[in-house]
Design an enzyme around this catalytic site. Structure first.
Site, short mmCIF file in Angstrom:
data_model
loop_
_atom_site.label_atom_id
_atom_site.label_comp_id
_atom_site.label_asym_id
_atom_site.label_seq_id
_atom_site.Cartn_x
_atom_site.Cartn_y
_atom_site.Cartn_z
N HIS A 1 -35.82 16.33 -0.63
CA HIS A 1 -37.00 17.16 -0.47
C HIS A 1 -36.19 18.32 -0.19
O HIS A 1 -36.70 19.33 0.89
CB HIS A 1 -38.01 16.84 0.43
CG HIS A 1 -39.42 16.95 -0.02
ND1 HIS A 1 -40.51 17.63 0.66
CD2 HIS A 1 -39.92 16.61 -1.27
CE1 HIS A 1 -41.46 17.87 0.11
NE2 HIS A 1 -41.09 17.14 -1.31
N HIS B 1 -36.37 16.97 -12.06
CA HIS B 1 -36.96 15.84 -10.80
C HIS B 1 -37.50 14.76 -11.24
O HIS B 1 -37.23 13.78 -10.59
CB HIS B 1 -37.75 16.91 -9.80
CG HIS B 1 -37.79 16.12 -8.65
ND1 HIS B 1 -37.03 16.31 -7.62
CD2 HIS B 1 -38.94 15.26 -8.25
CE1 HIS B 1 -37.24 15.58 -6.55
NE2 HIS B 1 -38.68 14.83 -6.95
#
EC number: 6.3.5.3
Length: 757
Positions: A104, A55
Site C-alpha cells: 500500500h 496494480h
C-alpha cells in the site's frame, strides 16, 4: 445528462471518452472497443481502466512472474497456490494456514495514516476471504532518510495507522522491518502481511457458480473515498512536487472490519456461501468480474441497489470506489435468509445486488437500464500483457567495480570500537521499540515470538502447541548491486530467520517493489530479481503461494532501489521448543555457524561509516542455507541451544549486541585465528565482527550440550567455531575493546525516539 447505456454506446460510436485520464493507453482503449464490438459505456470504461491498471492486471510483470509456477513445483504442504486471494499450506493436525504480503505504498505517501491502516485492512480481508480466521499481521516498511523532514511526516502516520487499525482488530503484530534509505524519500514502501488459520475443509475460493445463486454485497456502505485508489494511483509515478491525490486514498474503519470478520466467520461456520471475494483494489469492478470470471456462468448486477454513503455517486464512481470493509458473497437462494440474519446480528449491512446467470456475460444495470455487458474474463483475467524492453544498465559494471572491500578500515582498536558504536546507534541498526511498542504484539494470547525476534511465531493449537512462524526480509542495497543475488539473499535471510526460531520453512509469499517498468534499467532489475527468486525457491523447495507487485515506485526519474521483500512461513510442532534470540544464562558457550569472508558490498558498515554503495553483495550458497536451517531446527527441537540469531545487516557484532541487550547479559568474544587479516592492523577483528557473509548464525549452547551439538555440526559438515561465552555486563572483544551494556543500550535505543518522538 443522458445515461450512457449499452444501447446508447452502440448508437454513439464516435463519442469522446476520457480513456487517457483513466490511465489507459491508446492501444488498450482500441482493444476494449475490439472486444466489445463497439465503444465502451462509461461504466465499462471505468471497469476496464481499474482492472487493466498495473496494480490489478500485472501487465508488465506477469511474463516474468509465470516462472514461479513453471519452475517451482508445489511441495506436499501446498493446498492452494497462485491465483487466489492468498495461498494456503497444510501445517498438520488438520490445520491449514493462509498467508500473503501486499503493498500500500503510494496511498501511504499521500495520506500516511489512512494509507497504512487500509493496507492492513485489505490484507486481512484477503486472508478472511479464504475461509480463515486472521491471527497475526506483519509489516515490512521502508522510509527515506531518517533525518529528512518528510520522513518525519510519513513515518509517524504510517506507524499510527498500522497500530490503530491492527490493534482495534485485536490482531497481534508479530514481525516486519523498518529500513531507512534516501532512495525511498518520495516513495516509502508500506507492505503488509497477514496469517490466517482454518481447517482443511473450511477453504473458500473466489468464484460465482450455480445459476440462480444470489450475489450479496455486505459490510460498509460505498462512498467516494478511494475512487481509483490503489488500482490507478499505484500505476503511475509521483512527480517531484509531492503528494496531491488525497481523495484517491481509502478511509478505514477497523471496528466495522472487526464486525465483518466475526460475521463472515459465522457465515462460514454454517456453510452458507458458494463463493466469496473481498472488495479491495478496484472495488466492485474487481469483485464482480473476478467472481464471474472464475465461475461457471455469468452474472447480473443491479448497481442501484448498492448501499451508498453518498447518494450523488455516479455508476462509474460506484464501480471504481475502493471503500473499505466490504465483501461480496455468492449464496444459494434457500440460504439467503439465514445469511441476512447473521449479518443483522452483527450489525452488518447486507444487500442482494444480483445473481448468477446461465450466460457468459457480466451484465450490470442501473435503474433498469443496462450499462455493462462484457465477457468477465476480458476484464479480470485477460488484460494486456507487455513484454517490456529491458537491458543491463550501463552503470551496473561501474557500480560493482566500486568495491566496498577497499574502503578505509579502522586503523586501531579504538577506531573499531567507535565505528561499532556508531553502527549500533544508526537508524537502520538501532532498536525499533519506539515503533513496535505502538503495536499490540500479544493480544489473543497466542503470540510466542514477536519483534525484535528473528521471526514472529504464533500458536495454532493450544492443546498440541502446534505453531507457525513467519519472517519478512529484503535488502534493497544488495539488490541494487546485483538484483539476482539480492533476491536470493532476501529469500535466504527470511528462510534462515524462520529456521533460527526453530520452525521448518514451508512456502513463501513476496512483495516485489520496483520503479517504473517503462524504464529498461528498472525492468532488467525486475526480471533478474524474479529469476533469482524463482531459481532460489526451486533449490530450497519453497513454493511461491502468491504475492504482490508494486511498480512505479519512483519520483520523476529517480527509482527506488529494487526491493524484493520475501515472506517465509514455517511450521513448528511444539512452540515450547522455539528458540529466542536472547542470551540469558551466564557461562553458556557462543558458537558461530558458517564461514566468514571479506564481504562488505552493500553492508551496514559501508553505509554508516562511508555512505557508500558499491561492489558485490555477499555470495549466496543456498545448499549451505538449507544445511544451516536443518542444524538450527534440529538443535532447537532437541534442546541443544538456548538462543539463536541469524547474521545479516551489521554482521556478527550487531547480532551479539542485540542478543545481549535482549537477555540483559554480556558476552566475551575471542577473534578466531583462522580469519584472514583483511589488510589492516585490526583485520581479523574487523572482518570477524562486521562482515555480512550469508549462511551464518550465532547460537548459545549450554555446556552440557556442547559435545552433542558440535558432533552434530561436524557429522553434517557445517563449519562451527567457538567464539566466546555469555558473561558479565559488557560486550568484550578480547584484545580489542569493551562496551558496557549500559553504553550499548543508550546508543541502541535512543536514536529512533530522538528522531520521531
Amino acid at each position: 445528462m443522458t445515461l450512457d447505456t449499452v444501447k446508447h454506446a452502440e448508437q454513439t460510436a464516435e463519442a469522446e471518452q476520457p480513456w487517457k485520464e483513466l490511465g489507459l493507453k491508446e492501444d488498450e482503449y482500441a482493444r476494449i472497443r475490439e472486444i466489445l464490438g463497439r465503444r465502451p459505456t462509461g461504466a465499462e470504461l471505468a471497469m476496464y481502466s481499474v482492472m487493466w491498471s498495473e496494480h490489478c492486471s500485472y501487465k508488465s510483470s506477469k511474463v516474468h512472474l509465470k516462472q514461479f509456477g513453471e519452475k517451482v513445483p508445489d511441495n506436499d504442504a501446498m493446498l492452494v497456490g497462485i491465483g487466489e486471494n492468498a495461498g494456503v499450506v497444510d501445517v498438520g493436525q488438520g490445520y491449514a494456514v493462509t498467508f500473503k504480503v501486499e503493498s500500500h505504498n503510494h496511498p501511504s505517501y499521500i495520506e500516511p495514516y489512512q494509507g497504512a491502516a487500509t493496507g492492513v485492512g485489505g490484507i486481512v480481508r484477503d486472508i478472511l476471504a479464504m475461509g480463515a480466521r486472521p491471527v497475526a499481521v506483519v509489516d515490512p516498511l521502508r522510509f527515506g532518510a531518517a533525518d529528512h523532514p518528510d520522513t518525519k511526516r510519513v513515518l509517524p502516520g504510517v506507524v499510527a495507522g498500522i497500530g490503530g487499525y491492527g490493534n482495534c482488530l485485536g490482531l497481534p503484530n508479530i514481525g516486519g522491518e523498518v529500513v531507512f534509505d534516501p532512495c525511498y524519500q518520495g516513495n516509502p514502501l508500506v507492505n503488509a502481511g497477514c496469517i490466517g488459520v482454518m481447517k482443511h475443509e473450511d477453504i473458500h475460493l473466489a468464484k460465482a457458480s450455480g445459476t440462480g445463486n444470489k450475489v450479496i454485497l455486505y459490510g460498509a456502505r460505498t462512498g467516494g473515498d478511494g475512487i481509483g485508489g490503489v488500482s490507478v494511483l499505484a500505476s503511475e509515478t509521483f512527480e517531484s512536487t509531492g503528494p496531491a491525490k488525497r481523495p484517491a486514498v481509502q478511509v478505514g474503519d477497523p471496528f466495522q472490519e472487526k464486525l465483518l470478520i466475526e460475521c463472515t466467520l459465522e457465515i462460514f461456520g454454517e456453510k452458507l456461501v458458494a463463493g466469496i471475494q473481498d472488495l479491495g483494489g478496484a472495488g466492485l469492478s474487481c469483485a464482480t468480474s473476478e467472481l464471474a470470471s472464475a465461475g461457471s456462468g455469468g452474472m447480473r448486477v443491479d448497481l442501484d441497489t448498492v448501499p451508498l454513503r453518498d447518494s450523488s455517486l455516479s455508476p462509474e464512481e460506484i464501480l471504481m470506489s475502493e471503500s473499505q470493509e466490504r465483501m461480496c458473497a455468492v449464496v444459494e437462494p434457500d440460504k439467503v435468509d439465514r445469511f441476512m440474519e447473521i449479518c443483522e446480528k452483527w450489525d452488518v449491512i447486507a444487500t442482494v445486488i444480483g445473481e448468477v446467470t446461465e450466460g457468459e456475460r457480466l451484465e450490470i444495470f442501473w435503474h433498469g437500464e443496462q450499462i455493462v455487458d462484457v465477457p468477465p474474463r476480458t476484464v479480470a483475467h485477460e488484460g494486456p500483457v507487455y513484454h517490456r524492453p529491458f537491458a543491463r544498465p550501463s552503470w551496473q559494471d561501474a557500480l560493482q567495480a566500486d568495491d566496498a572491500n577497499k574502503l578505509a578500515r579502522p586503523a586501531n582498536s579504538a577506531e573499531l570500537k567507535e565505528q561499532i558504536l556508531k553502527l549500533v546507534a544508526s537508524p537502520n541498526q538501532a532498536s525499533k521499540a519506539w515503533i513496535t511498542d505502538q503495536y499490540d504484539r500479544f493480544v489473543q494470547g497466542n503470540t510466542i515470538l514477536a519483534q525484535p525476534e528473528d521471526a514472529g511465531m504464533v500458536r495454532v493449537d493450544e492443546e498440541s502447541n502446534l505453531g507457525v512462524a513467519m519472517a519478512t526480509d529484503g535488502n534493497g542495497r544488495y539488490a541494487k548491486l546485483d538484483p539476482y543475488a539480492g533476491a536470493q539473499l532476501a529469500l535466504a535471510e527470511s528462510y534462515r530467520n524462520v529456521a533460527a526460531s526453530g520452525a521448518k520453512p514451508l512456502a513463501i509469499s513476496n512483495c516485489l517493489n520496483f520503479g517504473s517498468p517503462e524504464d529498461p534499467d528498472v525492468m532488467w532489475q525486475f526480471a533478474e530479481a524474479t529469476r533469482g527468486l524463482a531459481d532460489g525457491c526451486l533449490q530450497l523447495g519453497t513454493p511461491v503461494t502468491g504475492g504482490n507487485v508494486s511498480l512505479y515506485n519512483q519520483t520523476g526519474e529517480t527509482a527506488i532501489h529494487p526491493t524484493p521483500v520475501v515472506a517465509v512461513l514455517g511450521v513448528i510442532d511444539d512452540v515450547t521448543r522455539r528458540t529466542p534470540i536472547a542470551f540469558k544464562e551466564e557461562g553458556q558457550l557462543l558458537y558461530l555457524l558458517g564461514e566468514t569472508h571479506e564481504e562488505f558490498g552493500g553492508s551496514a558498515w559501508s553505509q554508516v561509516v562511508h555512505d557508500h554503495l558499491g561492489g558485490l553483495p555477499p555470495k549466496v550458497d543456498l545448499e549451505r542455507e538449507r544445511l544451516l536451517a536443518e542444524i538450527l531446527i534440529s538443535a532447537s527441537r532437541d534442546g541443544m541451544i538456548d538462543a539463536a540469531h541469524d547474521l545479516s545487516d551489521g554482521g556478527l557484532i550487531q547480532a551479539v549486541v542485540e542478543s545481549c541487550l535482549r537477555g540483559g547479559v554480556g558476552a566475551r568474544l575471542v577473534v578466531p585465528d583462522t580469519l584472514s587479516t583483511g589488510g589492516s592492523a585490526t583485520g581479523d577483528a574487523f572482518t570477524f565482527l562486521l562482515s555480512e557473509s550469508a549462511g551464518r548464525a550465532v547460537v548459545s549452547v549450554p555446556r552440557s550440550e556442547e559435545l552433542r551439538f558440535t558432533d552434530m555440526c561436524g557429522a553434517r559438515g557445517l563449519p562451527v567455531t567457538r567464539i566466546g561465552v555469555v558473561d558479565g555486563d559488557a560486550v568484550e572483544v578480547q584484545g580489542q575493546f569493551q562496551l558496557s551494556l549500559e553504553e550499548l543500550r543508550t546508543a541502541h535505543t535512543g536514536t529512533i525516539p530522538e528522531l520521531f518522538a
